[in-house]
Every structure is written in C-alpha cells, then in structure tokens.
Design a protein around this motif. Sequence first.
Motif, PDB file in Angstrom:
ATOM      1  N   ALA A 140     -48.610  -0.696   8.780  1.00  0.00           N
ATOM      2  CA  ALA A 140     -48.884  -2.280   8.415  1.00  0.00           C
ATOM      3  C   ALA A 140     -48.673  -2.976   9.581  1.00  0.00           C
ATOM      4  N   PRO A 141     -49.895  -2.793  10.245  1.00  0.00           N
ATOM      5  CA  PRO A 141     -49.835  -3.489  12.091  1.00  0.00           C
ATOM      6  C   PRO A 141     -49.840  -5.039  11.202  1.00  0.00           C
ATOM      7  N   SER A 142     -50.979  -5.536  10.514  1.00  0.00           N
ATOM      8  CA  SER A 142     -51.101  -6.674  10.139  1.00  0.00           C
ATOM      9  C   SER A 142     -49.790  -7.354   9.561  1.00  0.00           C
ATOM     10  N   LEU A 143     -48.843  -6.817   9.080  1.00  0.00           N
ATOM     11  CA  LEU A 143     -47.743  -6.683   8.472  1.00  0.00           C
ATOM     12  C   LEU A 143     -47.048  -7.501   9.593  1.00  0.00           C
ATOM     13  N   ARG A 145     -47.953  -8.174  12.541  1.00  0.00           N
ATOM     14  CA  ARG A 145     -48.179  -8.887  13.742  1.00  0.00           C
ATOM     15  C   ARG A 145     -48.097 -10.634  12.818  1.00  0.00           C
ATOM     16  N   ARG A 146     -47.656 -10.471  11.384  1.00  0.00           N
ATOM     17  CA  ARG A 146     -47.312 -12.068  10.694  1.00  0.00           C
ATOM     18  C   ARG A 146     -45.789 -12.351  10.830  1.00  0.00           C
ATOM     19  N   ARG A 149     -45.126 -13.319  14.218  1.00  0.00           N
ATOM     20  CA  ARG A 149     -45.676 -15.075  14.421  1.00  0.00           C
ATOM     21  C   ARG A 149     -44.983 -15.508  13.751  1.00  0.00           C
TER      22      ARG A 149
END
Length: 181
Positions: A140-143, A145-146, A149
């Motif tokens: 879940a790379p987008s999770l 990254r979030r 951040r």
Amino acid sequence: AEATLRTNFLAPLWTTTAAIPHLLRAGGGTIVNVSSFASLVVPPREGVYAASKAALNAWSEGLAHDLAGSGIHVALVHPGPIDTEIWDKRQEPSGYTGKRWPARDVAGAIVRAIERGEREVVVPRRNPGLVAARWLGWFAPSLLRRALRRLDPVPPGVFDAARAGSLAGVDPNGEAVECGS
C-alpha cells in the motif's frame, strides 16, 4: 549530495575494496556494511541520505554475489531509530517522536551478523512500526506516503521560500543561479 555519497557509499566501497585482498589471503572473513532503515522506507526530507544508503545496499548485495565461494561473507545492518547525536544535526527538528533504541543494539546486530552468517539485519528486530512501514511500502505505497507526510511534514513556508528564491534566481543556499527560459 556528493559529500553524503562519499561518506555513506564511497568510503565503505573503498575500505572494503582495500580489505578484500587481505581477506582472500586469510581464507575468508566477514564484511559488515551499516546501512539504514531509511534505505528501505525513505522518510521525508531524507532522499539523498536514503539514496546513499540504497547504493550501499545494492553494492553490498552485488559484492556478496561476486564473492560467493570465496569464504568472505557480506552482511548489511539496517538501523532504524537509534539514539545517537544525528538527531541533533538536522536543520529542523524531526517529526519522529517515537522510541529510539540504544547504539549498543546496532553493535549487537553486527556481532550477530558475523556469528550467525546473517545477510541482512534490521535493528530493532521485529519492531511493529518498522515492520508495518515495510509492509505498507510493498502492498500500500500510497498509504505509506500519506503516513510519512504526516509523521514528518515539510515545515510551513519552505516551498514559498524556495519559490521566491527561484523567482529571484537564488538557490536554497543563497547562491545566484541562471534560470533558463
């Protein structure tokens, strides 16, 4: 960037390259390169550091293949949040506020890698946060990254200052730059 690459990648490369003939003459040995968990999960504002350690990872893995059958074992140790002075050297305070493990844990991991012939060791072992970060990076790379951040956001005003400097023809260090059209 060049200084970071010289310190974190080229220095171990040169040192190891100098040691290999001696290890071959001795009939074997162990090379342990100390990387960073940041090379596996890149934190915000640590891209150059993580890239230097990722270069060390790739080179160490290739070196292990190249030395297969020589009696020389190559290991990598990936420290996570270790309690050293590095935390005080950042320009802005880190957003990481979790536990920091003692440096002796890294020393123990190095000894384990040598004694047990382990190829890769993450310190601390089986830490839920580090395990979760790697898992998220894979599945879940987008999770991830979030979450990163939110963990260590770029301070307010950094982009505005960089944009203003760029418009004025000045880089982040205050040096004049030529802007192409």
